[in-house]
Each structure stands twice: as C-alpha cells, then as structure tokens.
Scaffold this active site. Structure first.
Site, PDB file in Angstrom:
ATOM      1  N   GLU A 273      31.712  -1.646 -26.302  1.00 11.77           N
ATOM      2  CA  GLU A 273      31.589  -2.935 -25.602  1.00 11.77           C
ATOM      3  C   GLU A 273      32.957  -3.598 -25.457  1.00 11.77           C
ATOM      4  O   GLU A 273      33.232  -4.267 -24.467  1.00 11.77           O
ATOM      5  CB  GLU A 273      30.603  -3.853 -26.320  1.00 11.77           C
ATOM      6  CG  GLU A 273      29.171  -3.300 -26.425  1.00 11.77           C
ATOM      7  CD  GLU A 273      28.566  -2.842 -25.097  1.00 11.77           C
ATOM      8  OE1 GLU A 273      28.908  -3.423 -24.042  1.00 11.77           O
ATOM      9  OE2 GLU A 273      27.756  -1.883 -25.113  1.00 11.77           O
ATOM     10  N   GLU A 302      32.428   1.929 -17.133  1.00  8.98           N
ATOM     11  CA  GLU A 302      32.085   2.868 -18.203  1.00  8.98           C
ATOM     12  C   GLU A 302      33.287   3.747 -18.573  1.00  8.98           C
ATOM     13  O   GLU A 302      33.415   4.179 -19.717  1.00  8.98           O
ATOM     14  CB  GLU A 302      30.882   3.716 -17.765  1.00  8.98           C
ATOM     15  CG  GLU A 302      30.123   4.375 -18.880  1.00  8.98           C
ATOM     16  CD  GLU A 302      29.396   3.409 -19.827  1.00  8.98           C
ATOM     17  OE1 GLU A 302      29.339   2.203 -19.556  1.00  8.98           O
ATOM     18  OE2 GLU A 302      28.898   3.890 -20.857  1.00  8.98           O
TER      19      GLU A 302
HETATM   20 ZN    ZN Z   1      28.757   0.835 -21.332  1.00 11.26          ZN
END
Ligand code: ZN
Length: 508
Positions: A273, A302
């Site tokens: 995160e 990502e």
């Molecule tokens: Zn993620």
C-alpha cells in the site's frame, strides 16, 4: 500553469473539474471512513450519502455544457497551436476521454447496473458463506449480459473485452495482453513445476508471535524511513488493506494486524500500500483538482505497489537492512534466523488456492485464469453454470491444486460481483511493468542494492518520482512505461527476474 491558457472554454472546464474533484474527495473520504471507523449501523445512511454525491458528480461531469466547453477548447487549441504534449493539451485529451466514456453509456444503464451489482454483492456474500456458486450464478449471468451491452456502447471495437479493459488501463488492447500472457503463462508454469521438484524452504519462523502493538510502531517507522510522508498521509486499519487519497497532501493507507502472521498480514501489505501511497504523494501538485491528478492506470499503480513490496521488500539487500531492525524491535523472536534463511522464507513458493495469498511465481497464473474466463463468458464460450468446473480444472492444470468448494475457488474475489470485468489483468500487468521499471532504475542507479543494504531509499524514490509519479494521468500507461524504460510492454524482464531469483533460492 493552467492560469496562462487563453481559452475561456478551457478555464470553464478547469473550474468544473476542480468542483467535481472536491465532491469526489468528499465521497472518497466517506468511503475511506466506511472501511475504517464507521460504526456498523451507519451503513444505510452512508449509502444514501455516497449515492447523493455520486449523482451530483455524474451530473456535473456529463452535462451538455461540458461537451460544449470541450469542443470550444479543442478549437482554441487547434487555432493557437498548442504543443500536443503540453499539460494543457493533455488536460484536454484526458478530459475528453473521461467525458466520452461517461456519456456514451446511457443513464438508465448506469442506474440498472448499479442496482444489479449492489444486489449481486449481497448474494455473492451469501453464496460464499454457503460455499454454493449457484446462489450467485443468476446475478453473474445478468452482469455478463449487461457488460456485453456496455461493450456495444463503445462499438466498433477490435475485441469485446477492449472497452472493459480500457476502463482500467487506458489504451491497452486485449490482443496485446493476451499475447503477453500466453508467453508468461507457459514460462511461469514451467518455472513453478521445476520449483516443486526441489526441497521446500522453511518459513515457519514467520508465524511466530510478534506482539501487535510493536508491529504497529515498527511498520510506521519503516514506512516513514522509506519515504512515506506522514504529514501528508495516514496508516489505519481495515478488513482488507487499500489506499485512497483526496489530494497529494492527504493519502491514506490501511493494513491489518495478526499476532501470528506479521509478515503476511501487516508487513508486506503495508509495503504494498505504501507503493500506491508514494505514487499518490508524488504526482505534480500543479495537477491538483484537474483531470491529470491521480495515477496513470491501475496497472501502473500496481507496478509501484509491487515494486516496493517485492522487488525492494523481498530482495536480499533490503532484508539485510531490515533483519537487524526486526531483531531490535522484537527481541528474541528471530535470533536463530540468519539472513539467508529469512530471505528464503519470505520468498517461499507454494501453489495456493487463494489469489491474495499467492507468491510471485504463482500470482500471475491466478490472474490469467480470471481474464481467460471473463473473455470466455463474454464471448459465450463458457456458460456461467459451468464456471466452477472450468475454474477448478484450470487451477489443477496450472497450479496443481483443486478447490474443495466454491468459496476457495470461483467465489473468492468480489470483483465480478461488483461488475468489474476487465480489472484483473491490471494486477499482472503491474507485475510485468514493475520488473521493466526496476531494470531501467538499476541502469540509472547502479548501486541501488548497496543503498538498500544501508537503508537508503531516497535515490530510488526520487527516480520513481521523476520518471513515473509526477506525470499523474498526463500520459497513458504504455507512454509512461516507454518514457521510464525506453521499452514497449514486455514480459522478458519479469521472467528473467523470476528465473534468477528463484533459480538461486531453489537451486535450479
Ligand atoms: Zn495494489
């Protein structure tokens, strides 16, 4: 920077974008609160509050006046000859894209789909609790039908999946992803099978008790040390870790703690995160409250979370810095674990049924299965009723494990119940991009490993800021990747990374 643009229509658009962004931030904050601090009985009121804001935002973003401003601003751009890569030109391009995507879909469809998915989510939860896919199947069938209609709003397309994918990964084509994944799947399955022939590594020490209070302090200190700015962000707790943000100066991460699973629950999910959060804090502040704020795509996002979690966080160099700190923070717990054992432990490869628990070697295989099934459903090659069986067979083929019920198989993820078809590929794209980005970064910072060993992350973060974060949504994912790495999207760096790392760990 946008103040100097001499186009009234552009300035109108800019004002509207700022307004929409402020309501969006309010909705975001309500959503964050819903997952963190809201008392359980606040749910019904919160749903009303969120849908009121969603409606307001939709109205402000799709009104006919917005279309007129766009057309006029585009004419001004043409007449004044703006540089197509200037911030103002890119602002218009992104605003046009957002507007067209939002207005091509009829309001009735949006209303019906939102009703359908909120029902579907409830039935998915029940189905999962009872481990019975049949309770969810009728809703999924309807979601697939409505997603087919949705694709038609964007016709003509090359592939029915393109309009869905494009919603999460602007400019990405199904054919590109399929070609990339085909090679990746073959190679990752081969690597996995080779690993499974080898003696397994021991990771039992990761599940020793680590007192939760100390976990919390430790995670916060590590994140702060690595560059997450707690003056412009927070770390809280939620059932499922996530990152959200309402400004570059207010980025929120969440994680969860379990005494006997510090690394699985809190530590690595926090690094993950944090990767999202550093991206959020790194966007050019001049893009605040414009269409250029935020990340380029879910895939690029990502790539950042996976880079910090895996390429950095699971590297030997990083662990060399981390392990002595862990020993200080948790006296006695890891005294008998040396660096080599620790490195092998946090990189253990073990085929599992659950995507979110998957290691680096198997993770993408979970994603490819989902994407292939989504496409097969849309193309009508697989019937919804046959989904559990098709799912289980493919799990056995690729990973050698078979779910014993639907809860640990086809019902494990919420994405389909939310109607989010086209979302899954972005996870694997992020992995692939992370290795390409890492390769480019190492070219520019040859001693990055030595820096990590010494606990120095400033150059690394500065490089990501410079080459990726600051651009926000200005460039499309493949443009960002090209700029940062000089390459097209390709799987070779990721495969090289996996083969080198796991070849060494498992003695292949
Ligand atoms: Zn993620």
């Amino acid at each position: 920077m946008f103040d100097t643009v001499t186009s009234d229509a552009f300035q109108q658009l800019r004002q509207r974008a700022a307004e929409v962004s402020r309501y969006g931030a309010a909705a975001g904050l309500l959503g964050w609160d819903q997952e963190t601090y809201m008392p359980p009985k606040g749910q019904a009121a919160r749903t009303r509050q969120l849908s009121a804001l969603a409606e307001l935002i939709h109205r402000l973003s799709t009104g006919p006046e917005v279309g007129e401003w766009l057309t006029q601003a585009e004419a001004d751009m043409e007449a004044q000859g703006w540089d197509p890569d200037s911030d103002a030109a890119r602002f218009l391009k992104v605003a046009r894209r957002d507007y067209d995507r939002a207005t091509r879909v009829p309001t009735e469809w949006v209303v019906e789909f939102s009703r359908l998915t909120s029902e579907a989510k409830m039935h998915w939860q029940q189905a999962r609790a009872q481990k019975d896919f049949r309770l969810f199947a009728p809703y999924l069938r309807r979601i697939v039908e409505m997603r087919r209609q949705y694709a038609e709003f964007f016709a003509p397309y090359d592939h029915i999946y393109d309009p869905l994918l494009d919603g999460f990964e602007p400019g990405m084509k199904t054919a590109t992803v399929q070609a990339l994944f085909a090679g990746l799947r073959r190679e990752q399955v081969a690597l996995l099978h080779a690993i499974l022939e080898r003696p397994q590594v021991d990771d039992a020490f990761l599940y020793r008790p680590f007192p939760v209070a100390r976990q919390k302090t430790f995670v916060r200190e590590v994140l702060e040390h690595m560059g997450f700015d707690f003056q412009r962000g927070r770390l809280d707790e939620s059932a499922h870790p996530f990152t959200t943000g309402f400004s570059v100066d207010d980025v929120r991460l969440t994680t969860r703690y379990k005494e006997t699973d510090f690394f699985g629950q809190a530590f690595y999910s926090s690094l993950h995160e944090m990767g999202h959060g550093l991206y959020g804090q790194g966007v050019d502040p001049r893009y605040e409250e414009t269409p250029l704020a935020g990340g380029a795509s879910l895939g690029v996002h990502e790539s950042q979370s996976r880079l910090w979690e895996n390429l950095v966080g699971r590297s030997r160099s990083y662990l060399q810095w981390l392990l002595p700190r862990l020993r200080d923070a948790f006296p006695g717990v890891l005294d008998d674990v040396d660096l080599d054992a620790f490195y092998r432990g946090v990189n253990k490869v073990q085929p599992s049924l659950i995507r979110t628990e998957a290691d680096e070697v198997t993770y993408n295989l979970h994603i490819m299965l989902r994407m292939d099934l989504e496409i097969a459903l849309l193309e009508g090659r697989v019937d919804v009723d046959d989904l559990p069986e098709v799912w289980n067979r493919r799990m056995e083929e690729d990973l050698g494990v078979r779910p014993k019920d639907d809860a640990e198989g086809v019902l494990q993820d919420i994405h389909w119940a939310m109607g989010a078809l086209g979302y899954f590929p972005t996870y694997a794209l992020g992995n692939v991009m992370s290795a390409q980005i890492w390769q480019a970064l190492r070219r520019d910072i040859p001693d990055v490993e030595a820096q990590m060993q010494a606990g120095r992350f400033a150059d690394l973060l500065a490089w990501l800021r410079e080459h990726i974060h600051r651009y926000g949504r200005k460039f499309e994912p493949l443009e960002v990747l090209q700029k940062a790495t000089g390459q097209e999207l390709q799987s070779q760096p990721y495969l090289d990374y996996l083969r080198t790392k796991y070849g060494e760990i498992y003695g292949l």
